[in-house]
Design a protein around this motif. Sequence first.
Motif, PDB file in Angstrom:
ATOM      1  N   LEU A   1       0.823  -1.205   0.000  1.00  0.00           N
ATOM      2  CA  LEU A   1       0.000   0.000   0.000  1.00  0.00           C
ATOM      3  C   LEU A   1       0.858   1.258   0.000  1.00  0.00           C
ATOM      4  O   LEU A   1       0.339   2.368   0.044  1.00  0.00           O
ATOM      5  N   ASP A   2       2.171   1.082  -0.011  1.00  0.00           N
ATOM      6  CA  ASP A   2       3.050   2.247  -0.143  1.00  0.00           C
ATOM      7  C   ASP A   2       3.136   2.657  -1.610  1.00  0.00           C
ATOM      8  O   ASP A   2       3.544   3.761  -1.934  1.00  0.00           O
TER       9      ASP A   2
ATOM     10  N   GLY B   1      -6.329   1.511  -2.930  1.00  0.00           N
ATOM     11  CA  GLY B   1      -7.046   1.004  -1.763  1.00  0.00           C
ATOM     12  C   GLY B   1      -8.411   0.422  -2.079  1.00  0.00           C
ATOM     13  O   GLY B   1      -9.080  -0.082  -1.188  1.00  0.00           O
ATOM     14  N   GLY B   2      -8.798   0.494  -3.346  1.00  0.00           N
ATOM     15  CA  GLY B   2     -10.093  -0.062  -3.738  1.00  0.00           C
ATOM     16  C   GLY B   2     -10.201  -1.536  -3.385  1.00  0.00           C
ATOM     17  O   GLY B   2     -11.275  -2.026  -3.038  1.00  0.00           O
TER      18      GLY B   2
ATOM     19  N   MET C   1      -2.033  -3.927   7.260  1.00  0.00           N
ATOM     20  CA  MET C   1      -1.630  -3.420   5.961  1.00  0.00           C
ATOM     21  C   MET C   1      -0.124  -3.191   5.963  1.00  0.00           C
ATOM     22  O   MET C   1       0.453  -2.709   6.933  1.00  0.00           O
ATOM     23  N   SER C   2       0.466  -3.576   4.854  1.00  0.00           N
ATOM     24  CA  SER C   2       1.911  -3.485   4.731  1.00  0.00           C
ATOM     25  C   SER C   2       2.244  -2.313   3.816  1.00  0.00           C
ATOM     26  O   SER C   2       1.644  -2.156   2.757  1.00  0.00           O
TER      27      SER C   2
ATOM     28  N   PRO D   1      11.184  -3.956   8.013  1.00  0.00           N
ATOM     29  CA  PRO D   1      10.488  -4.687   9.082  1.00  0.00           C
ATOM     30  C   PRO D   1       9.447  -3.860   9.833  1.00  0.00           C
ATOM     31  O   PRO D   1       8.493  -4.412  10.372  1.00  0.00           O
ATOM     32  N   ASP D   2       9.624  -2.550   9.869  1.00  0.00           N
ATOM     33  CA  ASP D   2       8.659  -1.732  10.604  1.00  0.00           C
ATOM     34  C   ASP D   2       7.485  -1.258   9.752  1.00  0.00           C
ATOM     35  O   ASP D   2       6.564  -0.624  10.267  1.00  0.00           O
ATOM     36  N   ASP D   3       7.536  -1.557   8.459  1.00  0.00           N
ATOM     37  CA  ASP D   3       6.495  -1.045   7.570  1.00  0.00           C
ATOM     38  C   ASP D   3       5.224  -1.886   7.605  1.00  0.00           C
ATOM     39  O   ASP D   3       4.737  -2.352   6.587  1.00  0.00           O
ATOM     40  N   LEU D   4       4.716  -2.071   8.811  1.00  0.00           N
ATOM     41  CA  LEU D   4       3.477  -2.830   8.953  1.00  0.00           C
ATOM     42  C   LEU D   4       2.547  -2.063   9.876  1.00  0.00           C
ATOM     43  O   LEU D   4       2.936  -1.634  10.945  1.00  0.00           O
TER      44      LEU D   4
END
Length: 436
Positions: free
Chosen positions: A245-246, A251-252, A268-269, A274-277
Amino acid sequence: LSDRLEATFTKLSGQATINEVNIGIAMRDIKRALISADVNYKVVKKFVEEVRAKSLGEGVVKSVSPAQMIVKIVNDELVELMGGEHKPLDLNGSRIPAVVMVAGLQGSGKTTFCAKLARRLKKNGRHPLLVAADVYRPAAVEQLKTLGGQVDVPVYAIDEQDALKVALEGVEEARKTARDVVIVDTAGRLQVDEAMMVEAETLKEKLGPDEILFVVDAMIGQEAVNTAKIFNERLDFDGVVLTKLDGDARGGAALSIKQVVDKPIKFMSVGEKPDDLDLFYPDRMAQRILGMGDIVSFVEKAQETLDLEKTQEMQSRLLKNEFDLNDFYDQLQQLKKMGSIQGLVEMVPGLNKMIPKQDLEGLDFGPIEAIICSMTKDEKHRPEIINGSRRQRIARGSGTSVQDVNMLLKQFKEMKKMMGSVTRMTKSGRKIMPQN
Ligand code: GDP
Ligand code: MG
């Protein structure tokens, strides 16, 4: 999507009410916009119908334009469609270790997610073990080992071609080494295929995971929905992880997937690190899809202020002992909107302690309203002038009896007396306890 909607709402601004015509125009554009944001057609159709119904029923709050009001309604509806509240991971079953199984297509972000989840659980005081059950590609095992190293969580991997065997031994290993959560990374294929599904089903059956999470790449749009549907039919998973989602995914997919499989999106990732959750919050996703968070919070505030203003106004009239049948009638109207007399009682200081709850339920305000409506303005303001002949006239006009009118007037008088004593109590209370 955001730009499109902005244009729609600009079109609608400057109009006084939400009516069939302007809502019709808005909904046509919103429909088009949602479809172009990759929302499933059936979902869009349902969505548009619900928003239309809600918008028409809704009064426009003072200081808010119909356009802004529609934004809020659209937003709330999106939130509702995506599940309302955040649904957390449920690892509180009696079994230790708890088992999380991660499934999805190859490249969706499973392995990356496993490491991120391990890191998150570790931060929350759990002791995870990562299990490399993607047995077909040596690189996959190496990848998990590397990621496990980065998040400082042990990885269980053996040279074995049977995914189930690896998983079961992984659970055994966790038991021996006092790990309380096992995260099983599984193999995916580029496309849904029978062998992968059978393997996942076997894992589900023999491993009995507490949570099966289905990982899906938000960038693949409509295809994400189809994949989710197939996985859900075979695995009946517990939750969805939406990844990547970055990127410019709009987002549909979040909206459609929730609708089509009716399973909560839990995470959502938003990147490779590792912290991007993030935990998935429907309200945040709705604002991402709409891109109009400012308007939404503006309307929320306006709605709150309105209620507060009315309450304060009424309380100040009470304090000045100016409360008349006009106010009483207004309150009845508000009450009907709020759907409970409890609301009124709670607005009036002290009243909530005096009126038992059971007396408030199932009251019919119809005759009361009719009686008040049959009074003149002056009578409403000064009920004491209502003499015998006025009472007869009012009873005739409202289709009630003189006794009904008498009863209402008597009750109002008593209510006012009671409010007066509440007011005096409040006033003297202020004197005894000066506020500083
Ligand atoms: P798997 O095949 O399902 O295990 O997927 P991987 O975890 O190996 O991820 C595939 C690729 O996507 C890797 O290059 C990851 O770094 C990348 N990836 C995973 N999650 C995200 C994400 O949220 N954002 C971005 N930009 N890349 C991601
Ligand atoms: Mg992998």
